[in-house]
Design a protein around this motif. Structure first.
Motif, PDB file in Angstrom:
ATOM      1  N   THR A   1       0.662  -1.142  -0.084  1.00  0.00           N
ATOM      2  CA  THR A   1      -0.119  -0.018  -0.182  1.00  0.00           C
ATOM      3  C   THR A   1       1.011   1.068  -0.044  1.00  0.00           C
ATOM      4  N   THR A   2       0.167   2.387  -0.428  1.00  0.00           N
ATOM      5  CA  THR A   2       1.024   3.621  -0.492  1.00  0.00           C
ATOM      6  C   THR A   2       1.141   3.928   1.027  1.00  0.00           C
ATOM      7  N   ILE A   3       2.231   4.648   1.441  1.00  0.00           N
ATOM      8  CA  ILE A   3       2.397   5.359   2.788  1.00  0.00           C
ATOM      9  C   ILE A   3       0.886   6.294   3.073  1.00  0.00           C
ATOM     10  N   GLU A   4       0.641   6.962   2.000  1.00  0.00           N
ATOM     11  CA  GLU A   4      -0.696   7.729   2.070  1.00  0.00           C
ATOM     12  C   GLU A   4      -1.931   7.059   2.523  1.00  0.00           C
ATOM     13  N   ASP A   5      -1.942   5.969   1.910  1.00  0.00           N
ATOM     14  CA  ASP A   5      -3.313   5.253   2.238  1.00  0.00           C
ATOM     15  C   ASP A   5      -3.148   4.386   3.454  1.00  0.00           C
ATOM     16  N   TYR A   6      -1.839   4.150   3.794  1.00  0.00           N
ATOM     17  CA  TYR A   6      -1.573   3.348   5.046  1.00  0.00           C
ATOM     18  C   TYR A   6      -1.896   4.307   6.224  1.00  0.00           C
ATOM     19  N   PHE A   7      -1.393   5.687   5.990  1.00  0.00           N
ATOM     20  CA  PHE A   7      -1.962   6.700   7.139  1.00  0.00           C
ATOM     21  C   PHE A   7      -3.412   6.674   7.332  1.00  0.00           C
ATOM     22  N   ALA A   8      -3.896   6.627   6.072  1.00  0.00           N
ATOM     23  CA  ALA A   8      -5.508   6.766   6.131  1.00  0.00           C
ATOM     24  C   ALA A   8      -6.129   5.514   7.104  1.00  0.00           C
ATOM     25  N   THR A   9      -5.564   4.265   6.801  1.00  0.00           N
ATOM     26  CA  THR A   9      -6.188   3.127   7.580  1.00  0.00           C
ATOM     27  C   THR A   9      -5.493   3.292   9.273  1.00  0.00           C
ATOM     28  N   ARG A  10      -4.325   3.769   9.450  1.00  0.00           N
ATOM     29  CA  ARG A  10      -3.793   4.069  10.892  1.00  0.00           C
ATOM     30  C   ARG A  10      -4.794   4.849  11.588  1.00  0.00           C
ATOM     31  N   ILE A  11      -5.088   6.186  11.013  1.00  0.00           N
ATOM     32  CA  ILE A  11      -6.047   7.023  11.450  1.00  0.00           C
ATOM     33  C   ILE A  11      -7.291   6.705  11.879  1.00  0.00           C
ATOM     34  N   VAL A  12      -7.913   5.692  10.983  1.00  0.00           N
ATOM     35  CA  VAL A  12      -9.013   5.024  11.170  1.00  0.00           C
ATOM     36  C   VAL A  12      -9.053   4.372  12.355  1.00  0.00           C
TER      37      VAL A  12
END
Length: 264
Positions: free
Chosen positions: A134-145
């Motif tokens: 996954t991209t770091i950007e999308d991984y950030f999104a899942t971690r914030i969720v």
């Protein structure tokens, strides 16, 4: 008014991390052994899971890959596939030490991740994670969720305690990510899902049905951010949310029960 996305993803994530950390520091030893709203997990074990969220993120940042990134709405489907692995790792991370010691581990994990993020990250970089590339950007999104949803889990588990704040930037990013995942998993334009003030997306429920291009759509679902994140992650059911009035649905296609949760 300051934009809810003014903070960068890493700033929003660390702000919410340190807020829940401070809240956990204020709990009594007995509170860590109380059950949570998540089946078979107590507060200490849920805290251990937050340790894994942060240590796993730091490890993934150091694992670049040339594999193509999964779309985020496909990436999150792998949580259900790996639920037993996630549970086992959580129980291992929280077994033995008292709750206060697990909180110390969480503090260390947050500090270590903060140092790693201060070195800078390229949001478009694809990284290898336990759920796939996954991209770091999308991984950030899942971690914030994960962070926002589990902060809410902790608040609901200890209703007699002052709730841990959900920061506006983190809640906004969580809401928009979950709405985007819903739209990605069920593309179409027959239903509009509104989560003011943070998100509005269109999706299709069942067959594509009629789409709209202007004016009031024929099928509308509207709810508040907390209710939406609980629906999207299986914390509450559609029928219960409608019955208690936290969801307002109009139109014969405005029923999301068949497509929720989008992750759990």
């Amino acid at each position: 008014m300051m934009s809810t996305l003014r903070l960068r993803p890493q700033e929003a994530f660390l702000e919410q991390s340190r807020t829940v950390l401070e809240w956990l520091h204020g709990l009594t030893p007995a509170a860590f052994e109380r059950p949570t709203v998540l089946p078979d997990w107590n507060v200490r074990q849920l805290t251990g899971h937050l340790v894994l969220v942060h240590t796993g993120f730091a490890q993934a940042l150091d694992q670049p890959t040339k594999e193509p990134a999964l779309q985020v709405h496909e990436f999150v489907k792998r949580y259900r596939r790996d639920v037993e692995m996630i549970t086992a790792a959580t129980l291992e991370a929280s077994s033995g030490p008292a709750g206060a010691e697990v909180v110390v581990r969480l503090e260390s994990a947050i500090d270590d991740l903060a140092v790693r993020l201060e070195a800078g990250v390229q949001m478009s970089q694809v990284i290898s994670t336990r759920r796939g590339p996954t991209t770091i950007e999308d991984y950030f999104a899942t971690r914030i969720v994960e962070l926002v949803v589990h902060t809410d889990d902790l608040n609901r588990s200890l209703p007699d305690a002052e709730p841990a704040p959900l920061h506006r930037s983190a809640l906004a990013r969580c809401t928009r990510s979950l709405a985007g995942i819903l739209a990605g998993q069920h593309p179409g334009r027959s239903v509009e899902v509104r989560v003011p003030p943070y998100a509005a997306v269109q999706c299709a429920i069942g067959d594509p049905g009629p789409s709209h291009t202007r004016g009031t759509p024929p099928n509308v679902v509207e709810t508040d951010p907390l209710s939406f994140l609980r629906l999207a992650t299986g914390r509450i059911g559609w029928a219960d949310a409608v019955a208690e009035g936290s969801v307002h649905a109009s139109g014969h296609r405005a029923d999301l029960s068949a497509v929720l949760p989008v992750l759990s």
